[in-house]
Design a protein around this motif. Structure first.
Motif, short mmCIF file in Angstrom:
data_model
loop_
_atom_site.label_atom_id
_atom_site.label_comp_id
_atom_site.label_asym_id
_atom_site.label_seq_id
_atom_site.Cartn_x
_atom_site.Cartn_y
_atom_site.Cartn_z
N UNK A 1 0.65 -1.12 -0.18
CA UNK A 1 -0.05 0.21 0.16
C UNK A 1 0.89 1.18 -0.11
N UNK A 2 2.04 1.25 0.40
CA UNK A 2 3.00 2.31 0.51
C UNK A 2 3.55 2.33 -1.10
N UNK A 3 3.82 1.13 -1.76
CA UNK A 3 4.46 1.17 -3.11
C UNK A 3 3.59 1.94 -3.98
N UNK A 4 2.23 1.58 -3.73
CA UNK A 4 1.11 2.19 -4.59
C UNK A 4 0.21 3.28 -4.27
N UNK A 5 0.68 3.84 -3.12
CA UNK A 5 0.07 4.98 -2.39
C UNK A 5 -0.78 6.02 -3.52
N UNK A 6 -0.06 6.45 -4.38
CA UNK A 6 -0.21 7.42 -5.39
C UNK A 6 -1.50 6.87 -6.11
N UNK A 7 -1.26 5.68 -6.78
CA UNK A 7 -2.30 4.98 -7.50
C UNK A 7 -3.59 4.84 -6.59
N UNK A 8 -3.58 4.37 -5.30
CA UNK A 8 -4.62 4.12 -4.40
C UNK A 8 -5.48 5.25 -4.17
N UNK A 9 -4.52 6.26 -3.77
CA UNK A 9 -5.19 7.67 -3.25
C UNK A 9 -6.11 8.13 -4.63
N UNK A 10 -5.78 8.00 -5.65
CA UNK A 10 -6.31 8.53 -6.94
C UNK A 10 -7.61 7.68 -7.17
N UNK A 11 -7.33 6.39 -7.02
CA UNK A 11 -8.42 5.30 -7.27
C UNK A 11 -9.52 5.66 -6.41
N UNK A 12 -9.19 5.82 -5.27
CA UNK A 12 -10.28 6.02 -4.21
C UNK A 12 -10.86 7.56 -3.91
N UNK A 13 -10.33 8.49 -4.82
CA UNK A 13 -10.71 9.72 -4.38
C UNK A 13 -12.27 10.05 -4.83
N UNK A 14 -12.99 9.28 -5.38
CA UNK A 14 -14.49 9.62 -5.47
C UNK A 14 -14.97 8.90 -4.23
N UNK A 15 -14.44 7.94 -3.41
CA UNK A 15 -14.95 7.45 -2.16
C UNK A 15 -14.83 8.48 -1.14
N UNK A 16 -13.44 8.96 -1.08
CA UNK A 16 -13.33 10.25 -0.12
C UNK A 16 -14.27 11.47 -0.43
N UNK A 17 -14.54 11.77 -1.85
CA UNK A 17 -15.23 12.91 -2.04
C UNK A 17 -16.68 12.70 -1.43
N UNK A 18 -17.14 11.46 -1.72
CA UNK A 18 -18.67 11.07 -1.03
C UNK A 18 -18.54 11.05 0.38
N UNK A 19 -17.54 10.61 1.01
CA UNK A 19 -17.29 10.56 2.54
C UNK A 19 -17.57 11.85 3.10
N UNK A 20 -16.56 12.71 2.60
CA UNK A 20 -16.58 14.04 3.22
C UNK A 20 -18.00 14.96 2.57
#
Length: 284
Positions: free
Chosen positions: A21-40
């Motif tokens: 998850x550290x290796x792919x941090x940037x890709x995972x943050x981008x992937x889940x950005x719609x989830x974070x937008x929904x959450x907030x």
């Protein structure tokens, strides 16, 4: 640190799988950005609030909240992985954010606050507790009376091709691993909305709402890149690890997933449909 979720601490804090998850941090943050937008969006945080981010990982959600609530507010990010928290602290320093702190703790048992927080949030950080009722009750103690919980969790496997497609490809290539309890701690543990609502009720929470929210994940630009990412983290990775799959197996799984993901390719990139269970309640 007091912890009764030692297996999760080992997985996320010390294992190779957690380290990915550290290796792919940037890709995972981008992937889940719609989830974070929904959450907030649903959390409706305002300036000056005091917020606790449960299972904050490498800090994407906590840092976004820190900017949203302003310097007069405060965010406490809590996680069971010290390696994630080290990264989160570096990111906060780089962003010059002084209103966010990070704490190494097991949120099921740790005293998170003195009941002075306005809100608890979590993006995929609450599905891993050995006793969810105890965890919900303990986390709620950090809130002021009427303070709000807003958590995002995965819906069912059948509703989320990001998990289902690579899992099926891995099983076809390597075989079926031992069956596990679908409600056991793990990324899909809160798939059953009625069960989660009952858990929250038993924890003493009020005004409980558990809703299925469809959205699309912002996957990498090509189907092959998206397939590689979801094969290296998540259920497929666990199947590969269980059977000690070789590179040829990994390549075959990635290619099979990429073929399926071509159906989700758009001019903006690969957009994988998902169903997120949004959990909301208030401290009584």
């Amino acid at each position: 640190m007091l912890s009764i979720n030692g297996d999760q601490e080992e997985f996320w804090g010390k294992s190779e799988m957690g380290g990915r998850w550290l290796t792919f941090e940037d890709q995972l943050d981008h992937l889940f950005s719609p989830v974070l937008d929904l959450l907030l969006d649903r959390a409706a945080l305002t300036r000056g609030m005091r917020v606790v981010d449960i299972g904050c990982g490498t800090g994407a959600s906590a840092l976004t909240v820190a900017q949203q609530i302003g310097p007069e507010g405060h965010v406490l990010g809590v996680d069971i992985s010290e390696q994630f928290l080290e990264r989160a602290r570096r990111r906060a320093d780089q962003a010059n954010l002084n209103n966010v702190k990070f704490r190494y703790a097991d949120a099921q048992v740790a005293a998170l606050s003195t009941g002075d927080c306005d809100a608890l949030i979590s993006r995929f950080g609450v599905m891993f507790f050995s006793d969810p009722v105890a965890a919900f009750a303990n986390m709620a103690r950090a809130l002021k009376p009427g303070g709000q919980i807003t958590f995002a969790a995965w819906g069912a496997l059948s509703e989320n091709p990001w998990f289902k497609t690579p899992h099926l490809a891995a099983v076809k290539q390597l075989g079926q691993p031992p069956k596990v309890d679908r409600n056991a701690p793990g990324p899909l543990a809160f798939h059953d909305r009625d069960r989660v609502s009952d858990l929250m009720s038993r924890a003493g929470l009020a005004d409980i709402k558990v809703k299925a929210i469809p959205l699309t994940l912002a996957a990498p630009s090509s189907a092959k890149e998206a397939a590689t990412l979801c094969t290296r983290v998540g259920p497929a990775a666990r199947v590969i690890a269980h059977f000690e799959g070789e590179q040829g197996d990994v390549d075959a799984i990635i290619n099979a997933v990429a073929d399926e993901f071509e159906a989700y390719r758009t001019p903006e990139g690969v957009r994988v449909p998902a169903v997120i269970n949004l959990l909301q309640a208030r401290a009584s």
